[in-house]
Design an enzyme around this catalytic site. Sequence first.
Site, PDB file in Angstrom:
ATOM      1  N   HIS A  42       0.807  -1.231   0.000  1.00  0.00           N
ATOM      2  CA  HIS A  42       0.000   0.000   0.000  1.00  0.00           C
ATOM      3  C   HIS A  42       0.836   1.276   0.000  1.00  0.00           C
ATOM      4  O   HIS A  42       0.291   2.362  -0.055  1.00  0.00           O
ATOM      5  CB  HIS A  42      -0.936   0.025   1.206  1.00  0.00           C
ATOM      6  CG  HIS A  42      -0.229   0.324   2.502  1.00  0.00           C
ATOM      7  ND1 HIS A  42       0.513  -0.605   3.163  1.00  0.00           N
ATOM      8  CD2 HIS A  42      -0.137   1.460   3.221  1.00  0.00           C
ATOM      9  CE1 HIS A  42       1.020  -0.071   4.254  1.00  0.00           C
ATOM     10  NE2 HIS A  42       0.647   1.197   4.320  1.00  0.00           N
TER      11      HIS A  42
HETATM   12  C1  UD1 Z   1      -2.158   5.326   6.086  1.00  0.00           C
HETATM   13  C2  UD1 Z   1      -0.876   5.845   6.738  1.00  0.00           C
HETATM   14  C3  UD1 Z   1       0.222   4.807   6.578  1.00  0.00           C
HETATM   15  C4  UD1 Z   1      -0.233   3.460   7.104  1.00  0.00           C
HETATM   16  C5  UD1 Z   1      -1.525   3.063   6.397  1.00  0.00           C
HETATM   17  C6  UD1 Z   1      -2.059   1.750   6.871  1.00  0.00           C
HETATM   18  C7  UD1 Z   1      -0.457   8.262   6.669  1.00  0.00           C
HETATM   19  C8  UD1 Z   1       0.273   9.331   5.967  1.00  0.00           C
HETATM   20  N1  UD1 Z   1      -0.414   7.049   6.092  1.00  0.00           N
HETATM   21  O1  UD1 Z   1      -1.901   5.166   4.701  1.00  0.00           O
HETATM   22  O2  UD1 Z   1       1.353   5.219   7.332  1.00  0.00           O
HETATM   23  O3  UD1 Z   1       0.772   2.503   6.846  1.00  0.00           O
HETATM   24  O4  UD1 Z   1      -2.504   4.085   6.657  1.00  0.00           O
HETATM   25  O5  UD1 Z   1      -3.231   1.420   6.199  1.00  0.00           O
HETATM   26  O6  UD1 Z   1      -1.034   8.518   7.703  1.00  0.00           O
HETATM   27  N2  UD1 Z   1      -9.369   4.587   2.130  1.00  0.00           N
HETATM   28  C9  UD1 Z   1     -10.531   3.877   2.136  1.00  0.00           C
HETATM   29  N3  UD1 Z   1     -11.036   3.494   3.344  1.00  0.00           N
HETATM   30  C10 UD1 Z   1     -10.444   3.778   4.527  1.00  0.00           C
HETATM   31  C11 UD1 Z   1      -9.244   4.507   4.488  1.00  0.00           C
HETATM   32  C12 UD1 Z   1      -8.718   4.885   3.285  1.00  0.00           C
HETATM   33  O7  UD1 Z   1     -11.103   3.580   1.110  1.00  0.00           O
HETATM   34  O8  UD1 Z   1     -10.966   3.406   5.587  1.00  0.00           O
HETATM   35  C13 UD1 Z   1      -8.802   4.983   0.828  1.00  0.00           C
HETATM   36  C14 UD1 Z   1      -9.035   6.427   0.522  1.00  0.00           C
HETATM   37  O9  UD1 Z   1      -9.378   6.533  -0.787  1.00  0.00           O
HETATM   38  C15 UD1 Z   1      -7.693   7.090   0.723  1.00  0.00           C
HETATM   39  C16 UD1 Z   1      -6.729   5.944   0.487  1.00  0.00           C
HETATM   40  O10 UD1 Z   1      -7.419   4.741   0.829  1.00  0.00           O
HETATM   41  O11 UD1 Z   1      -7.509   8.141  -0.119  1.00  0.00           O
HETATM   42  C17 UD1 Z   1      -5.512   6.046   1.317  1.00  0.00           C
HETATM   43  O12 UD1 Z   1      -5.834   6.227   2.697  1.00  0.00           O
HETATM   44  P1  UD1 Z   1      -4.921   7.148   3.660  1.00  0.00           P
HETATM   45  O13 UD1 Z   1      -5.410   7.044   5.062  1.00  0.00           O
HETATM   46  O14 UD1 Z   1      -4.759   8.501   3.059  1.00  0.00           O
HETATM   47  O15 UD1 Z   1      -3.515   6.502   3.542  1.00  0.00           O
HETATM   48  P2  UD1 Z   1      -3.064   5.012   3.646  1.00  0.00           P
HETATM   49  O16 UD1 Z   1      -2.474   4.634   2.354  1.00  0.00           O
HETATM   50  O17 UD1 Z   1      -4.141   4.140   4.224  1.00  0.00           O
END
Ligand code: UD1
Length: 382
Positions: free
Chosen positions: A219
Amino acid sequence: MTEYRLILVAGARPNFMKIAPLMDALADHPYIRPYLVHTGQHYDEKMSALFFQQLNIPQPDINLEVGSSSHAVQTALIMERFEKVCLNVKPHMVMVVGDVNSTAACTLVAAKLHIPTAHYEAGLRSRDRSMPEEINRLVTDAISDYFFTTSVDADENLINEGISHQRIFMVGNLMIDSLYKHLKIAEAMDHRVETLDRKRIIHLGETFQDKKYGIMTFHRPSNVDQPETLAKLVKTWGAISQEIPLLFPIHPRTVKNLIKFGLFDILASYETIYLTEPMGYLEFIYFIYHAAFALTDSGGIQEETTTLKIPCLTIRPTTERPITLWEGSNKLIRVEDIEKEVHFILQGKGKTGNIPKYWDGQSAGRIVKILEDIFNSSMKRE
Ligand code: UD1
């Protein structure tokens, strides 16, 4: 009776297994009153609620419901909403865990309100500032008051950055508290997980045999946000799957990008790659425990595989958790070397390593004892 109010912050999936043992150790504490704040950085059932349920974490006292957005917007939203919580609860301390946006945002708010802050998992450094997590770690540690660390290298990093050793406490690994406690529960269950295409049921003993499959998670923006890099990975996963089946619970960020870059159908066409939605904690630790190896870019999985002595191939140029390389079962490799390294493991030459100091399931108790000392010695009860 007077009490110390301690706000604990959790925001994203990897925070939940760190918060769970702390909440457990603080339940019914005679004078520390924990307030659990969920920022809502992760919000999907499978990324959040399922973890609260499986890890037996009490419902958060407050959910800030910030959701997904750009880093700046997400951080700003957390700050704006968390400031109100702090002004309302008036905590004696704010404790944050890990390195996600919620960690840095809440520390910044508390520090500006002159509320003492504690960072669990302080001092880890990848020295790669292109990782958002590295920025979060640097910001959080620059303004925290108390530093709970998981390994000696983290202590050294903090001391080199000018932190007094009296404020650093090496307590071991909370994630491993959760792992030891829940692996027993997971092992006693009969897990059946449906694949994303809804046609296949994954079951150990039927679909896979013990130690005869690999488990993958990807991821990191550096691996999944560029079409060329992701295409190269898809091709490599396909090649390995010809030799050993692969179980791949996919993170929402990765699914989105696979679809956007037109790679999802290619991935789904590989017969022996089993794609699933993000798994619950119990299912995941069960399937990792029985896997021949893990292929990942996660931080936490480097630690879990080290504890379980399962070879871990981490597709990253750096790690903030180097103890998993020196002592554990982890290896940092490039995409080009994945096939070679998997062959190595299949020949029985994978790394197994040793378990680092204090990764023993007792970290939460150590933290609570130190918090009691801090509250009793340096803060006056109201
Ligand atoms: C975040 C953390 C990362 C951690 C990871 C674990 C930061 C900068 N990054 O990254 O350190 O390793 O979580 O998962 O804090 N989304 C969903 N559902 C959710 C959450 C996210 O669909 O419940 C999608 C959204 O479209 C979002 C994308 O996933 O834009 C990324 O989510 P985000 O929380 O921005 O970053 P992660 O890649 O999950």
